[in-house]
Structure formats: structure tokens, C-alpha cells
Scaffold this active site. Sequence first.
Site, short mmCIF file in Angstrom:
data_model
loop_
_atom_site.label_atom_id
_atom_site.label_comp_id
_atom_site.label_asym_id
_atom_site.label_seq_id
_atom_site.Cartn_x
_atom_site.Cartn_y
_atom_site.Cartn_z
N THR A 106 33.59 13.37 -24.57
CA THR A 106 32.83 12.41 -23.78
C THR A 106 33.74 11.46 -23.03
O THR A 106 33.40 10.97 -21.95
CB THR A 106 31.87 11.64 -24.71
OG1 THR A 106 30.97 12.59 -25.28
CG2 THR A 106 31.07 10.59 -23.98
N LYS A 121 32.47 10.31 -38.79
CA LYS A 121 31.47 9.89 -37.79
C LYS A 121 30.17 9.59 -38.51
O LYS A 121 29.69 10.42 -39.29
CB LYS A 121 31.29 10.99 -36.74
CG LYS A 121 30.42 10.57 -35.56
CD LYS A 121 30.39 11.62 -34.44
CE LYS A 121 29.58 11.10 -33.26
NZ LYS A 121 29.55 12.01 -32.10
N TYR A 167 24.54 13.95 -20.20
CA TYR A 167 25.82 14.07 -19.51
C TYR A 167 26.50 15.34 -19.97
O TYR A 167 26.03 16.02 -20.89
CB TYR A 167 26.71 12.85 -19.82
CG TYR A 167 27.19 12.84 -21.26
CD1 TYR A 167 26.35 12.39 -22.28
CD2 TYR A 167 28.44 13.32 -21.60
CE1 TYR A 167 26.78 12.41 -23.60
CE2 TYR A 167 28.87 13.35 -22.91
CZ TYR A 167 28.04 12.89 -23.91
OH TYR A 167 28.45 12.92 -25.20
N GLU A 182 29.32 17.09 -63.86
CA GLU A 182 28.09 17.78 -64.27
C GLU A 182 28.24 19.30 -64.21
O GLU A 182 27.36 20.02 -64.64
CB GLU A 182 26.92 17.33 -63.39
CG GLU A 182 26.48 15.89 -63.62
CD GLU A 182 25.27 15.54 -62.78
OE1 GLU A 182 24.15 15.97 -63.11
OE2 GLU A 182 25.46 14.84 -61.76
N THR A 235 34.14 13.05 -29.90
CA THR A 235 33.92 12.40 -31.19
C THR A 235 33.34 13.34 -32.25
O THR A 235 33.48 13.09 -33.44
CB THR A 235 32.98 11.18 -31.05
OG1 THR A 235 31.72 11.62 -30.56
CG2 THR A 235 33.56 10.12 -30.14
N ASP A 236 32.67 14.42 -31.82
CA ASP A 236 31.94 15.26 -32.79
C ASP A 236 32.84 15.81 -33.89
O ASP A 236 32.45 15.84 -35.06
CB ASP A 236 31.25 16.43 -32.09
CG ASP A 236 30.04 16.01 -31.28
OD1 ASP A 236 29.70 14.82 -31.27
OD2 ASP A 236 29.43 16.90 -30.62
N1 ASP Z 1 29.76 16.13 -27.93
C1 ASP Z 1 30.82 15.22 -27.51
C2 ASP Z 1 32.13 15.78 -27.99
O1 ASP Z 1 32.38 15.75 -29.16
C3 ASP Z 1 30.55 13.86 -28.10
C4 ASP Z 1 31.62 12.82 -27.81
O2 ASP Z 1 32.75 13.08 -27.42
O3 ASP Z 1 31.30 11.62 -28.07
O4 ASP Z 1 32.91 16.27 -27.19
#
Ligand code: ASP
Length: 361
Positions: A45, A197, A58, A318, A124-125
Site C-alpha cells: 500500500t 498486524k 485502491y 494440556e 502490511t499484510d
Molecule cells: N494488501 C496490502 C499489502 O499488504 C495492504 C497494505 O500494504 O497495507 O500489500
Amino acid sequence: MVRRHMPSLAITLLLVAAGGHARLVAQAAVTGSLPNVVVLATGGTIAGAAATDVQAGYTSGQVGVQQLLAAVPQAKKLATLRGEQISNIGSQDMNDEVWIKLATRVNELVAMPDVAGVVITHGTDTIEETAYFLNLVVKSRKPVVLTAAMRPSTALSADGPLNFYNAVAVAANKDAAGRGVLVVVNDWIHGASSLTKTSTTAVQTFLSPVSGLIGTVAYGEPEWYRGPVGKNTATSEFSVDKNTVLPRVDIIMAAENMDGALINAAAAAGAKGIVIAGVGNGNMTKPALDALAAQAKKGVVAVRSSRVATGQVGRNVEVDDDKMGFVASLGHNPQKARVLLRLALTKTTDPKTIQRYFDEY
Ligand code: ASP
């Protein structure tokens, strides 16, 4: 045995407070040169673009590394920057080919005496997985810093430019050395083994919920709290090169009324390891335990992790791991456990040795 921790694009450029990078600039004035930092762009992103600045929809990975660099001219006062494009994908599409290319290039760069540090832009993923992978296979104490953004580069109040600026500041900072691979997002410096995340959409999505932050960074000024948790980078016994093939490891989530069908299907599909995102302390139904134990007996390495967001999965709590031949993930969430298990399987299939890796890394 319990592990301790368990683009412009940037249409909106954020103003950099004049004092924020004063120390680095002053340091450069004394030595007469800025540190060299190489930026490796993979997509995400932070390089995403939308048709307007106020819409949710996007596309990731639209902006190239040169545009990313041009969008944050302030960073040129922190370091001498050059960029390379490794890939331009949404990190949901991250794959072994990009991982091996990235790790190989990072290792080449950090071996160059004139390179002070590396910044990697990423989605971020899956940033937590890539960061942890690099944490295990980069052979250097030099700073390697990943950064990302939750809002695309074209958004109102895009978070990418300041995140990028702060990542460059950390990569150029001598005190970042020896702290393992770092992730800098939203003013926080996370260790690769600790961050996760936690929100699908919030800018403040990354937390290090068990062991806390390595530090913070405000307008390019880092403050350090602690060192890394677990062996990493220069002390890691794992390595990859361009010929490495990482074994298949699948993650299966436990739930009410679970049977052994997916466990057996993973093994039939060629998984050399299975990570269970268990309920609670790495638990699962009796039929699932029996299927997992049967696969473990056939040589598939079984790791019990948890679908719960924080806490340890302890050995023999457990579930009788000793009897069933399982590995307890301790502080590793399922996605980090999968990364470690894939690298572990390049060396051994012995559950005892792999349990030691989970203790130490
Ligand atoms: N789907 C995007 C990615 O991981 C989300 C992001 O970058 O925030 O490339």
C-alpha cells in the site's frame, strides 16, 4: 525451556519538524558525509494508488521506487539514498521467489563496506513474516528496516511518507545495529519476532503485544528501549541462497468439531510440516490430535501454535507433546511458526532439535 517472549504520489507530504533530524545532520556535518542507505521496494500500500484521495478501494504496488524516493525529499538529509525494485506486488502475493531474491540482495548489500543500512518497503499484510524470515537469514548486524503504510500514497493523510522518513532515519542510525531486523511503522520500532498486524484498516495496526517495542522514532529521532528477543541475523544458524527450496508448511486453524481431514489433506499435498493455529494454549479436538500424531509418526513435523492473539503455547500443558512427538510454538504466532519451521526443515526433521529452535529464535 519457556521462551522469553514469548506516491507523487505522496500527494500529502508531511512536514518534518526542524529539530527531528538535527543529530544526524550534525553528525554528517562533522564527518562530511551521510551514511549510504539502499532502499529495496517490494510493493504494498505504501506504493499503492487510488482514483481519488478519499476512497477505500485502491491497488497495491502501483508506484516505483524512484517515485517513492522523490516523494520524500526530506530523507535525503538523513542518508545518501539509492533505490532498487525487487518486486511491485501486494504483500498478500508474497512468495518464495521474492523472499529468496530479497534475502540474497540484502545479504549482498550489507556485505558492502560502504552500505550503512537497508530499508525495505513492503505491504502490511505479510510484513511480519518477511521481517521474521530476514531476521533469520540476514548475516549482518547492520540495520535492516522494513516499513509500510496502511493508506495508499494518493490518500488524504497518507502515512507512507513519514513512515519512510523514519525508516531511513533508523537505518542510518548506528544504534540500530545488532537489534535484528526492525519494522518501523507509525512512529514505533518493532522487532521482527514480536510484531503482529492487529487491525485490518487502522493506521495503528502493528503491536508487539508480549515483549513490547524495541524503540520509538519521532520525526527521524529514535529512542531505544531494548535489544531483540531471540537469536537473529549474525547469530542465526539459518541461511538461504538463490538455490534454496523452502519446504511446504501449512497452517490449519482449529475450531469446534474439528476432524483430521485437513491435517491429512495437508500431508497428502506434500506438507513436510503442519502448524496448528490451535484454540487456547495450542489445543484441538481429540480427532484432530490423533490425526496430527499419526502424521507426526510418519515424519511430518507438527507444531502447536494458537489462534489467540497473545501469550505462549507451552510444552506438555494440556497436550502430551513428548508422547505425541509435537513441537510447542512457545511465543511464535502461527505465521511466524510457519517461517521458522520452513527454515528448520532445511536442516532437520527431528522434533527435539526443532523444539530447541523454537526456544532460541
Ligand atoms: N494488501 C496490502 C499489502 O499488504 C495492504 C497494505 O500494504 O497495507 O500489500
